[in-house]
Motif scaffolding. Structure first.
Motif, PDB file in Angstrom:
ATOM      1  N   GLU A  10       0.833  -1.209   0.000  1.00 12.00           N
ATOM      2  CA  GLU A  10       0.000   0.000   0.000  1.00 12.00           C
ATOM      3  C   GLU A  10       0.868   1.260   0.000  1.00 12.00           C
ATOM      4  O   GLU A  10       0.566   2.236  -0.689  1.00 12.00           O
ATOM      5  N   GLN A  11       1.965   1.236   0.754  1.00 10.76           N
ATOM      6  CA  GLN A  11       2.890   2.384   0.791  1.00 10.76           C
ATOM      7  C   GLN A  11       3.537   2.586  -0.582  1.00 10.76           C
ATOM      8  O   GLN A  11       3.675   3.712  -1.046  1.00 10.76           O
ATOM      9  N   ALA A  12       3.923   1.498  -1.252  1.00  6.31           N
ATOM     10  CA  ALA A  12       4.530   1.594  -2.584  1.00  6.31           C
ATOM     11  C   ALA A  12       3.530   2.143  -3.593  1.00  6.31           C
ATOM     12  O   ALA A  12       3.886   2.947  -4.461  1.00  6.31           O
ATOM     13  N   ILE A  13       2.266   1.715  -3.495  1.00  2.00           N
ATOM     14  CA  ILE A  13       1.221   2.214  -4.393  1.00  2.00           C
ATOM     15  C   ILE A  13       1.028   3.713  -4.182  1.00  2.00           C
ATOM     16  O   ILE A  13       0.934   4.482  -5.148  1.00  2.00           O
ATOM     17  N   ILE A  14       0.982   4.160  -2.953  1.00  2.00           N
ATOM     18  CA  ILE A  14       0.811   5.588  -2.657  1.00  2.00           C
ATOM     19  C   ILE A  14       1.991   6.389  -3.214  1.00  2.00           C
ATOM     20  O   ILE A  14       1.814   7.451  -3.820  1.00  2.00           O
ATOM     21  N   GLU A  15       3.183   5.848  -3.027  1.00  2.00           N
ATOM     22  CA  GLU A  15       4.373   6.536  -3.526  1.00  2.00           C
ATOM     23  C   GLU A  15       4.361   6.627  -5.051  1.00  2.00           C
ATOM     24  O   GLU A  15       4.673   7.670  -5.628  1.00  2.00           O
ATOM     25  N   LEU A  16       3.963   5.544  -5.708  1.00  3.29           N
ATOM     26  CA  LEU A  16       3.889   5.558  -7.176  1.00  3.29           C
ATOM     27  C   LEU A  16       2.809   6.503  -7.672  1.00  3.29           C
ATOM     28  O   LEU A  16       2.981   7.164  -8.702  1.00  3.29           O
ATOM     29  N   GLU A  17       1.685   6.595  -6.982  1.00  4.13           N
ATOM     30  CA  GLU A  17       0.629   7.526  -7.380  1.00  4.13           C
ATOM     31  C   GLU A  17       1.094   8.975  -7.221  1.00  4.13           C
ATOM     32  O   GLU A  17       0.783   9.820  -8.066  1.00  4.13           O
ATOM     33  N   LYS A  18       1.856   9.269  -6.171  1.00  2.00           N
ATOM     34  CA  LYS A  18       2.408  10.610  -5.993  1.00  2.00           C
ATOM     35  C   LYS A  18       3.376  10.939  -7.125  1.00  2.00           C
ATOM     36  O   LYS A  18       3.361  12.038  -7.686  1.00  2.00           O
ATOM     37  N   ARG A  19       4.224   9.962  -7.465  1.00  2.00           N
ATOM     38  CA  ARG A  19       5.169  10.159  -8.556  1.00  2.00           C
ATOM     39  C   ARG A  19       4.445  10.384  -9.879  1.00  2.00           C
ATOM     40  O   ARG A  19       4.845  11.217 -10.685  1.00  2.00           O
ATOM     41  N   LYS A  20       3.353   9.632 -10.078  1.00  4.04           N
ATOM     42  CA  LYS A  20       2.561   9.769 -11.302  1.00  4.04           C
ATOM     43  C   LYS A  20       1.979  11.181 -11.390  1.00  4.04           C
ATOM     44  O   LYS A  20       2.025  11.822 -12.449  1.00  4.04           O
ATOM     45  N   LEU A  21       1.418  11.693 -10.307  1.00  3.66           N
ATOM     46  CA  LEU A  21       0.847  13.042 -10.297  1.00  3.66           C
ATOM     47  C   LEU A  21       1.917  14.099 -10.566  1.00  3.66           C
ATOM     48  O   LEU A  21       1.679  15.066 -11.306  1.00  3.66           O
ATOM     49  N   LEU A  22       3.095  13.910  -9.970  1.00  7.55           N
ATOM     50  CA  LEU A  22       4.188  14.854 -10.195  1.00  7.55           C
ATOM     51  C   LEU A  22       4.601  14.865 -11.665  1.00  7.55           C
ATOM     52  O   LEU A  22       4.745  15.927 -12.276  1.00  7.55           O
ATOM     53  N   HIS A  23       4.748  13.683 -12.257  1.00  9.92           N
ATOM     54  CA  HIS A  23       5.131  13.584 -13.666  1.00  9.92           C
ATOM     55  C   HIS A  23       4.057  14.165 -14.576  1.00  9.92           C
ATOM     56  O   HIS A  23       4.374  14.813 -15.574  1.00  9.92           O
ATOM     57  N   GLU A  24       2.792  13.937 -14.249  1.00 11.15           N
ATOM     58  CA  GLU A  24       1.701  14.502 -15.042  1.00 11.15           C
ATOM     59  C   GLU A  24       1.746  16.027 -15.012  1.00 11.15           C
ATOM     60  O   GLU A  24       1.605  16.677 -16.044  1.00 11.15           O
ATOM     61  N   SER A  25       1.939  16.599 -13.825  1.00  7.07           N
ATOM     62  CA  SER A  25       1.961  18.059 -13.727  1.00  7.07           C
ATOM     63  C   SER A  25       3.173  18.634 -14.460  1.00  7.07           C
ATOM     64  O   SER A  25       3.069  19.672 -15.121  1.00  7.07           O
ATOM     65  N   LEU A  26       4.323  17.956 -14.375  1.00  7.07           N
ATOM     66  CA  LEU A  26       5.500  18.410 -15.116  1.00  7.07           C
ATOM     67  C   LEU A  26       5.271  18.325 -16.623  1.00  7.07           C
ATOM     68  O   LEU A  26       5.644  19.229 -17.373  1.00  7.07           O
ATOM     69  N   LEU A  27       4.634  17.257 -17.067  1.00  7.02           N
ATOM     70  CA  LEU A  27       4.362  17.081 -18.490  1.00  7.02           C
ATOM     71  C   LEU A  27       3.380  18.134 -18.984  1.00  7.02           C
ATOM     72  O   LEU A  27       3.574  18.721 -20.061  1.00  7.02           O
ATOM     73  N   ILE A  28       2.352  18.410 -18.222  1.00  2.99           N
ATOM     74  CA  ILE A  28       1.372  19.431 -18.603  1.00  2.99           C
ATOM     75  C   ILE A  28       2.039  20.804 -18.661  1.00  2.99           C
ATOM     76  O   ILE A  28       1.814  21.582 -19.593  1.00  2.99           O
ATOM     77  N   GLY A  29       2.882  21.096 -17.677  1.00  2.00           N
ATOM     78  CA  GLY A  29       3.607  22.372 -17.684  1.00  2.00           C
ATOM     79  C   GLY A  29       4.510  22.512 -18.891  1.00  2.00           C
ATOM     80  O   GLY A  29       4.562  23.569 -19.527  1.00  2.00           O
ATOM     81  N   GLN A  30       5.217  21.453 -19.228  1.00  2.00           N
ATOM     82  CA  GLN A  30       6.097  21.489 -20.402  1.00  2.00           C
ATOM     83  C   GLN A  30       5.295  21.632 -21.683  1.00  2.00           C
ATOM     84  O   GLN A  30       5.681  22.359 -22.596  1.00  2.00           O
TER      85      GLN A  30
END
Length: 131
Positions: A10-30
């Motif tokens: 569950e901790q790994a899933i939460i961490e991966l979801e946070k990473r996914k959101l960060l990458h999405e926001s960076l991609l949208i910004g770019q």
């Protein structure tokens, strides 16, 4: 990463979801930054900025001559045509002429000066022989 318990999973899933959101926001910004930089007005502003901050007058003259030759060739090639294909080919032709004019500006200048001097030299010699 070795996951051995449900809590670690569950901790790994939460961490991966946070990473996914960060990458999405960076991609949208770019994407937004790229979209804004490719707007025609921004391209013109950037080109003008590069042109005016270049201290070599020869480069500025080459660029202006290339753009002028490109626009003139497109006007001659396309004219008042309403055909989309012809307009696209005209734009491609404009870019090719502008780039080749800029890259061969020294040769074009030499040929132009040679023609200019030959015309006026013959005219002056012709006038002197008639006098």
């Amino acid at each position: 990463m070795n996951i051995s318990s449900k809590a670690e999973l569950e901790q790994a899933i939460i961490e991966l979801e946070k990473r996914k959101l960060l990458h999405e926001s960076l991609l949208i910004g770019q994407f937004k930054a790229t979209r804004d930089s490719l707007r025609p007005m921004n391209l013109i502003k950037e080109g003008f900025h590069n042109l005016t901050h270049n201290t070599d007058p020869g480069t500025i003259l080459k660029t202006v001559a290339g753009i002028g030759a490109g626009v003139l060739s497109k006007k001659i090639f396309v004219g008042g045509s309403s055909s989309i294909i012809k307009k696209l080919l005209g734009s491609a032709f404009e870019v090719v002429v502008a780039k080749s004019t800029i890259s061969h500006a020294d040769k074009i200048k030499a040929y132009g000066l040679s023609i200019y001097h030959n015309l006026f030299k013959k005219k002056n010699n012709h006038q002197e022989t008639q006098s």
